[in-house]
Design a protein around this motif. Structure first.
Motif, short mmCIF file in Angstrom:
data_model
loop_
_atom_site.label_atom_id
_atom_site.label_comp_id
_atom_site.label_asym_id
_atom_site.label_seq_id
_atom_site.Cartn_x
_atom_site.Cartn_y
_atom_site.Cartn_z
N ASP A 17 0.85 -1.19 0.00
CA ASP A 17 0.00 0.00 0.00
C ASP A 17 0.89 1.23 0.00
O ASP A 17 1.84 1.33 0.79
N PHE A 18 0.54 2.17 -0.86
CA PHE A 18 1.26 3.44 -0.93
C PHE A 18 0.26 4.58 -0.76
O PHE A 18 -0.82 4.57 -1.38
N GLY A 19 0.58 5.51 0.11
CA GLY A 19 -0.27 6.69 0.28
C GLY A 19 0.55 7.95 0.28
O GLY A 19 1.60 8.02 0.95
N TYR A 20 0.11 8.93 -0.49
CA TYR A 20 0.76 10.23 -0.51
C TYR A 20 -0.29 11.31 -0.26
O TYR A 20 -1.35 11.30 -0.90
N GLN A 21 0.00 12.21 0.67
CA GLN A 21 -0.96 13.25 1.03
C GLN A 21 -0.29 14.62 1.12
O GLN A 21 0.82 14.74 1.64
N GLU A 22 -1.00 15.60 0.63
CA GLU A 22 -0.70 16.99 0.91
C GLU A 22 -1.99 17.61 1.46
O GLU A 22 -2.81 18.13 0.71
N PRO A 23 -2.20 17.50 2.77
CA PRO A 23 -3.45 18.00 3.36
C PRO A 23 -3.49 19.53 3.37
O PRO A 23 -2.50 20.20 3.10
#
Length: 748
Positions: free
Chosen positions: A285-291
Motif C-alpha cells: 500500500d502506498f499513500g501520498y498526502q498533501e493536506p
C-alpha cells in the motif's frame, strides 16, 4: 490546546498529486492494492446473485460472488452482528459472540454515504466515537468512552498496530480500499497492547478475488473538488488472484489562500492459493498526502467573525506532505478443520514534513492577528515486525473450547528533525509576522527557523498473548484473555550526543461471561484492564522516562440481538472506566512533571438498525457519558471534577434511507456532538453542534449508479478543535461548510 500539543509532527517531500498524475505515480512506485470485494459499488458478473446483507467475512474472500451496483440495500448495512471479526477477539467471533462493544462499518456503507476518509467513516457511523484535530495531524485523533488521542485510541491496519510517532499517524486514510472498519470500544490492551484504554479502530482492506470484476468511480463538486478511483480484481491462472486499487482526490479547499489539498492511494495484492489449506497474500500500500495547510481561525471577543470564516492565516509557503509505504506478507494454514495458523510479516515506512505557523491569536490592542509556532518538522519512521497466532478448536473437561495463542515482535526506528530551538518555534508571536484580520499578506516562513536533526530512537517490542472461550452450556460461555508486552527504547540526542534507555512491562487481561437466553439475544458482562503509554512510546522524552505506564480498568455489561424476524438489530452497553497515574506539572515548577491523578468515565451506549416496509431503513446510535478528572493538579490549581479536554459527553448519529421509487434512493444523516473544552479548567469551550448531510442515488443501469451528496446542509459554523491560552480560547479549527459532490460509479 497548547503549542506543545502541535509540536509532535513530521513531514515529507512533495509529489505532484493531481488527478492526472495517478497513472504516473502508479508506474513510478509500483504500488499494489489490497482488499476484499466491494459490497455496494460492485457489479454483477454474468448474472451472479449479490451476497447477503449479513454474509460472513469468509464470503468476502477469494471465490466469493461479485454483485451489482444495487440501491435495494444489497450492501452490508446494519450492525453486522453475525459478521466474524478479529478486532474484538482473535478467535474470529462475531459481535453476537463477543462480550464487548464492537461496531462493524462496511467500506461500502461509508462510500455510499459519501465518507471518503476513514476519519469521517468512523466518527459518523460508529457509536460514541468522535474526532478532533487539524488535517495536519494525520488521520486525526479519536475519542472514545472519555479518552482522547492516538495514545488512548489505537489505529490498526489489517489487525497490525501502527506505532504513533510523536503523536502522529498518517495511514490509512482513504475508504476506497476498505472492506470494513471494525471499532472496539473500551480497553483493548489484552489484544493490542498499551495505548488502547479507549478502544481501537481496525481498518480491514479488500482482498483479491478469483471472480473478475472492475469498478470505476469519477466525481467532483464544490471548492474545485475532483475524485477518481479504480478497483480491479480477478484470477491469474488457477491458483493466483490479484487486486489493484487506485484513488486520487484534490480540492481547492474552503479557506483562502492556500487551503487546497490532494492525495493519492495505490494498493495492490497477490493471493497464491498453494493448496486448499494453505494461502499466501503479498500486498503493498502506498499513500501520498498533501493536506490543507489550515490550522484555525482566530476568535474575536470569543466568537468567529462572519468575514473571517474562510480566511487562512498561515504563511504563503506553508507545506505539509506525507508518504507511507506498507508491505505485508500474510500466510494462513488450516492443517485440519480444528486448527488455523496465521502469520503476518510487514514493513511500514513513513516520511513526513511540516512547515507552517500553527497558532493565531487576535490582539485587541493592535487589531492584528499575532502568529506564533513557526514550525518545521521532519519524521522518518520505519516499523518492521511479525505476528503469529494459532487457533485450536476442541474440548476441555468435556466442554467445547476454543483457544488462541501467539506472539508479536517488531522494531521501530524513528528520526525527528525540528526547529524547536529556534525563536520562531516558541509560543510567542514573531515580531513583524502579525497580520490584519482582512486584506493581509500571508508572508513567508522565517528563513532563520529551519529544522536541524534533533533526536533518533530505536524501539524493540515483544509480546505474547492468549485467549480462550469455554462453552459451559449451550447458552453460557466463559471467555478469558491475557497479553504481556515488553518494549525497550533507546533514544539519542543528535545535538548533544546524550542517550538514555528505558524498558517497560505491561500486562493486560480480560474475564467475561456471555449468556444467550434465546438464539437472537446475547447478554454479557466483562472486566478488563489496560495500559496507556506516558506519551508516544517511540518518541518518549527523557523528562518522562522515569514514569511508569498509566493503568486502567473497565467493568462493562451489555446486551445485543435481533427482533421482529431479524428486521431489527440492536445493542446496549453500560460501563465504568478508571485510569490511574496521569501526568501533572510539579506545583510551582510547571516545566517539571510528576505522575499523579486519576481520570474516570461512565456511560451508556445504544445502537439499532431497522428495516421497514416501503423501502425505509433507519440506522441510529447514541452515547451518553460522564467523564471527569478525579484527581489532577497543576501547581496550586486542582482540576478535579472537570471534563477531560476534547471529550464530548454526548454523541449521536442517525441515518434514514428511503427507496421512494424504482431505481431511486434518498438518505439523510444527522450528527450531534456535545460541547467540549480545550483547556483543563473548562473555561475555553467549543460549542455543541448538529450537522445534516443528504444523499440521492439513481440506478442508471444494473451496473452503474449516479450519486449526489450535500454536506452540512444548513451551513453550520462549528469547531472541531481549538486552542487556548490561560483558559481563554484563541482560535478554532472550523469544520467543512455547506458543499456538494456528484459521482458516477460503473462496474463490469
Amino acid at each position: 490546546m497548547t503549542s506543545q500539543h502541535r509540536r509532535h509532527r513530521a513531514r515529507k517531500a512533495s509529489i505532484p498529486a493531481s488527478i492526472a498524475s495517478l497513472a504516473v505515480l502508479g508506474h513510478l512506485h509500483g504500488a499494489q492494492a489490497q482488499g476484499s470485494p466491494e459490497r455496494l459499488d460492485e457489479i454483477a458478473v454474468q448474472g451472479q446473485a449479490p451476497l447477503a446483507v449479513n454474509a460472513p467475512a469468509e464470503a468476502y474472500g477469494a471465490g466469493a460472488g461479485a454483485q451489482k451496483v444495487s440501491l435495494q440495500h444489497s450492501s452490508p448495512v446494519g450492525l453486522n452482528l453475525d459478521t466474524p471479526s478479529r478486532s474484538g477477539s482473535r478467535l474470529g467471533l462475531t459481535p453476537m459472540e463477543t462480550p464487548a462493544s464492537v461496531d462493524i462499518v462496511s467500506g461500502e456503507t461509508a462510500r455510499i454515504r459519501g465518507q471518503n476518509s476513514v476519519l469521517d467513516a468512523v466518527s459518523q457511523n460508529a457509536t460514541g466515537i468522535t474526532s478532533y484535530g487539524s488535517a495536519g495531524f494525520g488521520i486525526g485523533s479519536f475519542t472514545s468512552r472519555g479518552f482522547a488521542g492516538p495514545s488512548s485510541v489505537q489505529t490498526l491496519y489489517d489487525g497490525t498496530r501502527m506505532y504513533v510517532g510523536a503523536g502522529t499517524v498518517t495511514f490509512p486514510y482513504d475508504t476506497w480500499n476498505v472492506e470494513r472498519i471494525e471499532v472496539l470500544r473500551g480497553p483493548a490492551s489484552v489484544l493490542y497492547g498499551d495505548g488502547a484504554i479507549g478502544g481501537i479502530v481496525n481498518v480491514v482492506s479488500k482482498q483479491p478475488l478469483f471472480t473478475p470484476q472492475t469498478v470505476v468511480r469519477v466525481g467532483g463538486g464544490s471548492q474545485g473538488t475532483a475524485r477518481v478511483a479504480v478497483d480491479t480484481t480477478g484470477p491469474i491462472g488457477e491458483s493466483v488472484a490479484y487486486r489493484l486499487n487506485v484513488s486520487g482526490n484534490r480540492s481547492d479547499g474552503w479557506v483562502n489562500p492556500h487551503g487546497e489539498f490532494q492525495n493519492v492511494a495505490i494498493s495492490g495484492a497477490l493471493l497464491f492459493q498453494a493448496t486448499p489449506n494453505l494461502s499466501f497474500t503479498l500486498s503493498h500500500d502506498f499513500g501520498y498526502q498533501e493536506p490543507s495547510n489550515y490550522w484555525g481561525t482566530p476568535l474575536v471577543d470569543g466568537r468567529i467573525l462572519k468575514g473571517t470564516r474562510f480566511n487562512n492565516y498561515n504563511v504563503r509557503d506553508a507545506r505539509i506532505a506525507w508518504a507511507d509505504n506498507w508491505t505485508q506478507l500474510k500466510t494462513e494454514w488450516t492443517p485440519s478443520a480444528d486448527v488455523t495458523v496465521r502469520n503476518t510479516s510487514y514493513r511500514l515506512q513513513s516520511r513526513r514534513h511540516w512547515q507552517e505557523t500553527e497558532q493565531y491569536r487576535f490582539n485587541p490592542a493592535s487589531g492584528l492577528v499575532d502568529r506564533s509556532d513557526f514550525l518545521e518538522i521532519y519524521h522518518q519512521q520505519e516499523q518492521i515486525g511479525n505476528r503469529l497466532d494459532a487457533t485450536f478448536r476442541g474440548e476441555l473437561f468435556g466442554l467445547a473450547n476454543q483457544f488462541s495463542a501467539g506472539f508479536d515482535v517488531n522494531h521501530i526506528s524513528f528520526r525527528h528533525t525540528n526547529n524547536f530551538n529556534a525563536d520562531a518555534a516558541s509560543g510567542d508571536p514573531v515580531p513583524g509576522y502579525s497580520v490584519p484580520l482582512f486584506g493581509y499578506d500571508p508572508g513567508t516562513f522565517p528563513p532563520n527557523s529551519r529544522a536541524i536533526p534533533a533526536y533518533q530512537t530505536s524501539t524493540n517490542q515483544a509480546s505474547v498473548f492468549a485467549e480462550n472461550r469455554l462453552q459451559l452450556t449451550d447458552q453460557l460461555s466463559f471467555l478469558t484473555g491475557v497479553r504481556f508486552d515488553a518494549p525497550t527504547l533507546h533514544r539519542q540526542n543528535l545535538q548533544t550526543g546524550g542517550v538514555f534507555d528505558k524498558s517497560f512491562q505491561a500486562l493486560g487481561y480480560r474475564f467475561a461471561l456471555l449468556y444467550n437466553p434465546t438464539k437472537d439475544t446475547t447478554l454479557y458482562a466483562q472486566y478488563a484492564t489496560a495500559t496507556d503509554p506516558v506519551g508516544s512510546l517511540i518518541t518518549l522524552s527523557q523528562s518522562l522516562a522515569g514514569f511508569k505506564l498509566s493503568t486502567g480498568e473497565q467493568v462493562e455489561i451489555g446486551a445485543k440481538g435481533y427482533a421482529f424476524d431479524r428486521s431489527l438489530e440492536w445493542t446496549l452497553a453500560g460501563y465504568h472506566i478508571t485510569k490511574y497515574n496521569l501526568i501533572s506539572a510539579v506545583p510551582g515548577n510547571p516545566t517539571v512533571s510528576t505522575q499523579v491523578g486519576q481520570q474516570s468515565s461512565q456511560g451508556v451506549e445504544a445502537a439499532m438498525s431497522l428495516n421497514l416496509p416501503a423501502g425505509w431503513r433507519i440506522d441510529a446510535n447514541i452515547a451518553l457519558l460522564h467523564a471527569q478528572y478525579d484527581e489532577f493538579r497543576q501547581g496550586a490549581v486542582s482540576y478535579a471534577g472537570n471534563q477531560p479536554i476534547f471529550v464530548p459527553e454526548r454523541v449521536a448519529n442517525l441515518w434514514v434511507n428511503w427507496a421512494f421509487a424504482k431505481d431511486w434512493e434518498a438518505r439523510i444523516g444527522l450528527q450531534n456532538v456535545g460541547r467540549v473544552f480545550s483547556d483543563f479548567s473548562n473555561t475555553a469551550r467549543l460549542p455543541a453542534y448538529n450537522l445534516v448531510n443528504l444523499g440521492l442515488d439513481y440506478q442508471v443501469t444494473p451496473s452503474s449508479r449516479a450519486s449526489f451528496r450535500v454536506y452540512n446542509l444548513f451551513d453550520k459554523t462549528y469547531a472541531i478543535d481549538g486552542n487556548s491560552v490561560n483558559g481563554v480560547g484563541t482560535n478554532w479549527l472550523l469544520g467543512r461548510p455547506r458543499s456538494f459532490e456528484v459521482a458516477y460509479t460503473v462496474a463490469w
